[in-house]
Design a protein around this motif. Sequence first.
Motif, PDB file in Angstrom:
ATOM      1  N   UNK A  29       1.032  -1.082  -0.177  1.00 29.56           N
ATOM      2  CA  UNK A  29      -0.212  -0.032   0.150  1.00 29.56           C
ATOM      3  C   UNK A  29       0.717   1.214  -0.039  1.00 29.56           C
ATOM      4  N   UNK A  30       1.421   1.783  -0.951  1.00 27.76           N
ATOM      5  CA  UNK A  30       2.133   2.856  -1.470  1.00 27.76           C
ATOM      6  C   UNK A  30       1.490   3.767  -0.514  1.00 27.76           C
ATOM      7  N   UNK A  31       1.241   4.436  -0.242  1.00 27.65           N
ATOM      8  CA  UNK A  31      -0.087   5.645   0.609  1.00 27.65           C
ATOM      9  C   UNK A  31      -0.141   5.269   1.716  1.00 27.65           C
ATOM     10  N   UNK A  32      -0.124   4.065   1.755  1.00 28.80           N
ATOM     11  CA  UNK A  32       0.031   3.857   3.506  1.00 28.80           C
ATOM     12  C   UNK A  32       1.377   4.108   3.934  1.00 28.80           C
ATOM     13  N   UNK A  33       3.025   3.783   2.991  1.00 26.46           N
ATOM     14  CA  UNK A  33       3.724   3.932   3.005  1.00 26.46           C
ATOM     15  C   UNK A  33       4.385   5.960   3.076  1.00 26.46           C
ATOM     16  N   UNK A  34       4.004   6.538   2.027  1.00 26.96           N
ATOM     17  CA  UNK A  34       4.487   7.593   1.922  1.00 26.96           C
ATOM     18  C   UNK A  34       3.730   8.428   3.058  1.00 26.96           C
ATOM     19  N   UNK A  35       2.371   8.034   3.472  1.00 26.12           N
ATOM     20  CA  UNK A  35       1.900   8.489   5.227  1.00 26.12           C
ATOM     21  C   UNK A  35       2.458   8.379   6.265  1.00 26.12           C
ATOM     22  N   UNK A  36       3.596   7.251   5.929  1.00 26.86           N
ATOM     23  CA  UNK A  36       4.747   6.626   7.690  1.00 26.86           C
ATOM     24  C   UNK A  36       5.677   7.655   7.525  1.00 26.86           C
ATOM     25  N   UNK A  37       6.049   7.852   5.895  1.00 25.36           N
ATOM     26  CA  UNK A  37       7.247   8.566   6.021  1.00 25.36           C
ATOM     27  C   UNK A  37       7.546   9.397   6.831  1.00 25.36           C
ATOM     28  N   UNK A  38       8.254  10.528   7.557  1.00 23.39           N
ATOM     29  CA  UNK A  38       8.660  11.710   8.434  1.00 23.39           C
ATOM     30  C   UNK A  38       9.017  12.750   7.959  1.00 23.39           C
ATOM     31  N   UNK A  39       9.569  12.322   5.952  1.00 23.48           N
ATOM     32  CA  UNK A  39       9.087  13.547   4.974  1.00 23.48           C
ATOM     33  C   UNK A  39       7.278  13.995   4.981  1.00 23.48           C
ATOM     34  N   UNK A  40       6.935  13.556   5.151  1.00 24.46           N
ATOM     35  CA  UNK A  40       5.211  13.372   5.044  1.00 24.46           C
ATOM     36  C   UNK A  40       4.504  14.755   5.961  1.00 24.46           C
ATOM     37  N   UNK A  41       4.956  13.594   6.811  1.00 20.98           N
ATOM     38  CA  UNK A  41       4.971  15.200   7.746  1.00 20.98           C
ATOM     39  C   UNK A  41       5.493  16.355   8.463  1.00 20.98           C
ATOM     40  N   UNK A  42       6.433  16.269   7.967  1.00 18.50           N
ATOM     41  CA  UNK A  42       7.186  18.041   7.785  1.00 18.50           C
ATOM     42  C   UNK A  42       7.015  18.434   6.593  1.00 18.50           C
ATOM     43  N   UNK A  43       6.566  17.528   5.103  1.00 23.55           N
ATOM     44  CA  UNK A  43       5.372  18.640   4.136  1.00 23.55           C
ATOM     45  C   UNK A  43       4.046  18.705   4.359  1.00 23.55           C
ATOM     46  N   UNK A  44       3.699  18.064   4.878  1.00 28.88           N
ATOM     47  CA  UNK A  44       2.229  18.571   5.610  1.00 28.88           C
ATOM     48  C   UNK A  44       2.488  19.635   6.663  1.00 28.88           C
ATOM     49  N   UNK A  45       3.949  20.230   7.417  1.00 30.05           N
ATOM     50  CA  UNK A  45       3.488  21.045   8.606  1.00 30.05           C
ATOM     51  C   UNK A  45       3.704  22.122   7.593  1.00 30.05           C
ATOM     52  N   UNK A  46       4.871  21.941   6.884  1.00 27.72           N
ATOM     53  CA  UNK A  46       5.127  23.075   5.501  1.00 27.72           C
ATOM     54  C   UNK A  46       3.800  23.518   4.369  1.00 27.72           C
ATOM     55  N   UNK A  47       3.350  23.046   4.256  1.00 29.74           N
ATOM     56  CA  UNK A  47       1.521  23.392   4.199  1.00 29.74           C
ATOM     57  C   UNK A  47       1.142  23.870   4.862  1.00 29.74           C
ATOM     58  N   UNK A  48       0.818  23.439   5.303  1.00 23.74           N
ATOM     59  CA  UNK A  48      -0.187  24.868   6.981  1.00 23.74           C
ATOM     60  C   UNK A  48       0.143  25.686   7.015  1.00 23.74           C
ATOM     61  N   UNK A  49       1.534  25.621   7.204  1.00 24.73           N
ATOM     62  CA  UNK A  49       2.239  27.342   7.253  1.00 24.73           C
ATOM     63  C   UNK A  49       1.836  28.164   5.357  1.00 24.73           C
TER      64      UNK A  49
END
Length: 184
Positions: A29-49
């Motif tokens: 499940x590629x989506x699950x892998x991507x969502x679990x990556x720490x880089x995704x959390x950082x990206x989401x924080x950047x996008x929120x800002x």
Amino acid sequence: MKKAIKLTLAVALLMGSTSLFAQKFGRINTQEIIMAMPETKTMQENMETYAKELQDNIETMQVEFNTKYQEYQKNLNTLSDMAKEMKEKELQDLQNRIQEFQGRAQQEYQKKQNELLSPIIDKAKNAIDKIAAAGSYLAVFDTSTGSLAYFDETTLTDLAPAVKKELGITDAPAAAATTTPAAN
């Protein structure tokens, strides 16, 4: 002679079907892998800002519009026809700029999200490719896309644990179950 050809054909078919069963197939499940990556959390924080910055700009423009509109309403009876026309044009222009900015902001947001997400997707894909090649998998099916009509997940090897390990993702331990004493 016919018997030899039939025997050869039977052996060839048997060998072909045996080699098919020897192939390895995997699933992930590629989506699950991507969502679990720490880089995704950082990206989401950047996008929120980034989204907050865009929203703040829109709100500033909206406050300016509201202020000018209230001023126009307050002075409506005292303005000459030419002054009314100028104020109305100014308000219309400001409203058009706000709408144009909102459209561009949405496009820029999407562009930035794609920019930040692309390397994350590439990193996940590279890890999947590496694990699949190392495990000699013939095919790996992505269960997140849902594009396959049917497959038996139990017959496919789940590559997620190996890919997560390759990416350095550690699953958060499940919260310890809390037990409450039964009331007597």
